[in-house]
Design an enzyme around this catalytic site. Sequence first.
Site, PDB file in Angstrom:
ATOM      1  N   LEU A 112       1.005  -1.118   0.034  1.00 33.33           N
ATOM      2  CA  LEU A 112      -0.128  -0.082   0.076  1.00 33.33           C
ATOM      3  C   LEU A 112       0.723   1.466  -0.031  1.00 33.33           C
ATOM      4  O   LEU A 112       1.703   1.472   0.945  1.00 33.33           O
ATOM      5  CB  LEU A 112      -0.891  -0.016   1.086  1.00 33.33           C
ATOM      6  CG  LEU A 112      -1.891  -0.987   1.375  1.00 33.33           C
ATOM      7  CD1 LEU A 112      -1.442  -2.393   1.896  1.00 33.33           C
ATOM      8  CD2 LEU A 112      -2.915  -0.618   2.480  1.00 33.33           C
ATOM      9  N   ILE A 140       1.399  -5.001   8.248  1.00 37.94           N
ATOM     10  CA  ILE A 140       2.861  -4.958   8.340  1.00 37.94           C
ATOM     11  C   ILE A 140       3.155  -3.308   8.332  1.00 37.94           C
ATOM     12  O   ILE A 140       2.680  -2.890   7.137  1.00 37.94           O
ATOM     13  CB  ILE A 140       3.657  -5.865   7.264  1.00 37.94           C
ATOM     14  CG1 ILE A 140       3.314  -7.179   7.262  1.00 37.94           C
ATOM     15  CG2 ILE A 140       5.221  -5.519   7.469  1.00 37.94           C
ATOM     16  CD1 ILE A 140       3.761  -7.933   6.263  1.00 37.94           C
ATOM     17  N   GLY A 181       1.359   4.083   4.736  1.00 33.73           N
ATOM     18  CA  GLY A 181       2.123   3.247   3.879  1.00 33.73           C
ATOM     19  C   GLY A 181       2.554   1.950   4.391  1.00 33.73           C
ATOM     20  O   GLY A 181       3.164   2.026   5.595  1.00 33.73           O
ATOM     21  N   SER A 182       2.195   1.044   3.704  1.00 34.72           N
ATOM     22  CA  SER A 182       2.395  -0.291   4.524  1.00 34.72           C
ATOM     23  C   SER A 182       2.196  -1.545   3.590  1.00 34.72           C
ATOM     24  O   SER A 182       2.327  -1.206   2.420  1.00 34.72           O
ATOM     25  CB  SER A 182       1.409  -0.391   5.502  1.00 34.72           C
ATOM     26  OG  SER A 182      -0.054  -0.084   5.337  1.00 34.72           O
ATOM     27  N   ARG A 183       1.960  -2.815   4.204  1.00 36.74           N
ATOM     28  CA  ARG A 183       1.683  -4.004   3.525  1.00 36.74           C
ATOM     29  C   ARG A 183       0.599  -4.875   4.213  1.00 36.74           C
ATOM     30  O   ARG A 183       1.000  -4.643   5.474  1.00 36.74           O
ATOM     31  CB  ARG A 183       3.378  -4.597   3.274  1.00 36.74           C
ATOM     32  CG  ARG A 183       3.163  -6.176   2.636  1.00 36.74           C
ATOM     33  CD  ARG A 183       4.483  -6.452   2.526  1.00 36.74           C
ATOM     34  NE  ARG A 183       4.504  -7.767   2.212  1.00 36.74           N
ATOM     35  CZ  ARG A 183       5.741  -8.267   1.582  1.00 36.74           C
ATOM     36  NH1 ARG A 183       6.748  -7.782   1.414  1.00 36.74           N
ATOM     37  NH2 ARG A 183       5.664  -9.749   1.765  1.00 36.74           N
TER      38      ARG A 183
END
Length: 225
Positions: free
Chosen positions: A106, A164, A194-196
């Site tokens: 993301l 994450i 901002g991530s996963r």
Amino acid sequence: MSLIQSLKLVMSPPHPAARPFLLASGAGALIGRALPFRATKLAGTACGLFFGFCLYFFRDPNRVVPADPHAVVAPADGHVVSVEKIAPPPELDMGNAPVWRIATFLSVLDVHVNRMPAAGTVTRVAYHAGQFLNASLDKASELNERNAVRLTLPDGRNMAVVQIAGLIARRILCDAEEGMKYEKGERFGLIRFGSRTDLYLPEGVEPLVEVGQTMTGGETVMARL
């Protein structure tokens, strides 16, 4: 996506997690612009820009969840950066047998609200402290700060969703608690900024997406049970 759909997405109401950021930046913008000093006016302008960014980042649009009871939907917006077989996170007690993991990255421009991929009961939630590497890297799944959720389906099978943190993201929000029941596509958390999000499918379930494909949380079908 049509222009009307794009406008609806941008103008979606913000997630409740945005409130402290909007209040602080909104107050800073009003006070800064009201004071008769150049420095405060510049600060007020910066606060106003951050206010607009928060409105966009924390947008929480409604989604049309597929009616197919066998569909597993994307737990997050973004693009797929990895599809591979790997053992689930050890903290979830799902065994060591490799299962399909679909990793979605993301960016700060994506909707960051996380949604349940299927209907089921949360049977474990485990937080793991870690680093803040770029979330698009494969090693981020093991080394970065994460929050893992095990979802037990009505038929007894397990799947997992792992939030994450990334290079910029420093805060994982998870509303899911053990024993809570969720419907497919229901919101359960958010990561900023901002991530996963990794999805671990049940044994024997094959992914229907590939690397590079764009996901729409709660709508894109990633697999079928």
